[in-house]
Design a protein around this motif. Sequence first.
Motif, PDB file in Angstrom:
ATOM      1  N   UNK A  44       0.808  -1.218   0.000  1.00 29.37           N
ATOM      2  CA  UNK A  44       0.000   0.000   0.000  1.00 29.37           C
ATOM      3  C   UNK A  44       0.840   1.267   0.000  1.00 29.37           C
ATOM      4  N   UNK A  45       2.125   1.143  -0.181  1.00 32.26           N
ATOM      5  CA  UNK A  45       2.980   2.325  -0.196  1.00 32.26           C
ATOM      6  C   UNK A  45       3.013   2.893  -1.612  1.00 32.26           C
ATOM      7  N   UNK A  46       2.588   4.139  -1.724  1.00 33.82           N
ATOM      8  CA  UNK A  46       2.470   4.798  -3.019  1.00 33.82           C
ATOM      9  C   UNK A  46       3.835   5.252  -3.550  1.00 33.82           C
ATOM     10  N   UNK A  47       3.961   5.360  -4.863  1.00 34.10           N
ATOM     11  CA  UNK A  47       5.231   5.796  -5.453  1.00 34.10           C
ATOM     12  C   UNK A  47       5.701   7.142  -4.912  1.00 34.10           C
ATOM     13  N   UNK A  48       4.784   8.074  -4.712  1.00 36.32           N
ATOM     14  CA  UNK A  48       5.183   9.394  -4.208  1.00 36.32           C
ATOM     15  C   UNK A  48       5.728   9.331  -2.781  1.00 36.32           C
ATOM     16  N   UNK A  49       5.265   8.377  -1.991  1.00 40.39           N
ATOM     17  CA  UNK A  49       5.799   8.201  -0.639  1.00 40.39           C
ATOM     18  C   UNK A  49       7.244   7.726  -0.713  1.00 40.39           C
ATOM     19  N   UNK A  50       7.525   6.791  -1.596  1.00 36.39           N
ATOM     20  CA  UNK A  50       8.899   6.306  -1.784  1.00 36.39           C
ATOM     21  C   UNK A  50       9.771   7.444  -2.301  1.00 36.39           C
ATOM     22  N   UNK A  51       9.280   8.167  -3.312  1.00 38.26           N
ATOM     23  CA  UNK A  51      10.025   9.291  -3.895  1.00 38.26           C
ATOM     24  C   UNK A  51      10.335  10.364  -2.860  1.00 38.26           C
ATOM     25  N   UNK A  52       9.321  10.738  -2.062  1.00 39.14           N
ATOM     26  CA  UNK A  52       9.505  11.786  -1.050  1.00 39.14           C
ATOM     27  C   UNK A  52      10.479  11.348   0.044  1.00 39.14           C
ATOM     28  N   UNK A  53      10.479  10.071   0.360  1.00 39.26           N
ATOM     29  CA  UNK A  53      11.432   9.535   1.337  1.00 39.26           C
ATOM     30  C   UNK A  53      12.856   9.691   0.805  1.00 39.26           C
ATOM     31  N   UNK A  54      13.058   9.315  -0.437  1.00 38.43           N
ATOM     32  CA  UNK A  54      14.389   9.412  -1.054  1.00 38.43           C
ATOM     33  C   UNK A  54      14.844  10.862  -1.192  1.00 38.43           C
ATOM     34  N   UNK A  55      13.911  11.773  -1.499  1.00 39.68           N
ATOM     35  CA  UNK A  55      14.258  13.196  -1.633  1.00 39.68           C
ATOM     36  C   UNK A  55      14.847  13.763  -0.345  1.00 39.68           C
ATOM     37  N   UNK A  56      14.466  13.172   0.775  1.00 43.66           N
ATOM     38  CA  UNK A  56      14.971  13.636   2.079  1.00 43.66           C
ATOM     39  C   UNK A  56      16.275  12.941   2.461  1.00 43.66           C
ATOM     40  N   UNK A  57      16.848  12.197   1.525  1.00 40.52           N
ATOM     41  CA  UNK A  57      18.142  11.565   1.758  1.00 40.52           C
ATOM     42  C   UNK A  57      18.078  10.251   2.516  1.00 40.52           C
ATOM     43  N   UNK A  58      16.896   9.675   2.607  1.00 37.53           N
ATOM     44  CA  UNK A  58      16.729   8.390   3.294  1.00 37.53           C
ATOM     45  C   UNK A  58      16.702   7.293   2.232  1.00 37.53           C
ATOM     46  N   UNK A  59      17.599   6.325   2.347  1.00 42.51           N
ATOM     47  CA  UNK A  59      17.595   5.181   1.432  1.00 42.51           C
ATOM     48  C   UNK A  59      16.404   4.296   1.774  1.00 42.51           C
TER      49      UNK A  59
END
Length: 162
Positions: A85-100
């Motif tokens: 249930x994790x949306x692509x934008x959630x993954x993208x926003x996580x990575x944008x904050x420098x979290x692998x």
Amino acid sequence: MFILVCGPKRTGDLAWFVARNLKIIGHKVESVDFIHNQPQDSILSRAKYKLPFLEKISIAGLNKKILTSFLQRRPDLVIVCKGQYILPETVRDTRKKGIRIVNWYPDGVTEIMTKFILESLKEYDFFFTKEPYILKRMKAAGLNNVYYLPHCCDPQIHKTMA
């Protein structure tokens, strides 16, 4: 390293084993379970399967909680176990904050075809599957972040039967 493991915390589930063994080898680990620890109202939980707009609202709210949790905790790495249930934008926003962020997908061929997994695949730093067949198809489709990672045993729990 501070690692956040996202998935069912139930004893014996993949996320439980991952968190347990990362702690054993010395990492700071927190486990979060956004799906299985939700209070369930029987009418609403059933209604969202009948009314698509309720499911969309429910998943959007869930993803807001997930992202907020990731950003508040600021782990070095997030390991998602399944993440259906994790949306692509959630993954993208996580990575944008420098979290692998990686996804270790424990289920088989038919399960992986759910909408959110397919849309989110390319957004993860790494996506691990236990299915060689799926790996070949994903690589053929141009996905370069997909790797084979089979399940294993935990020798402190899984013992040879005599």
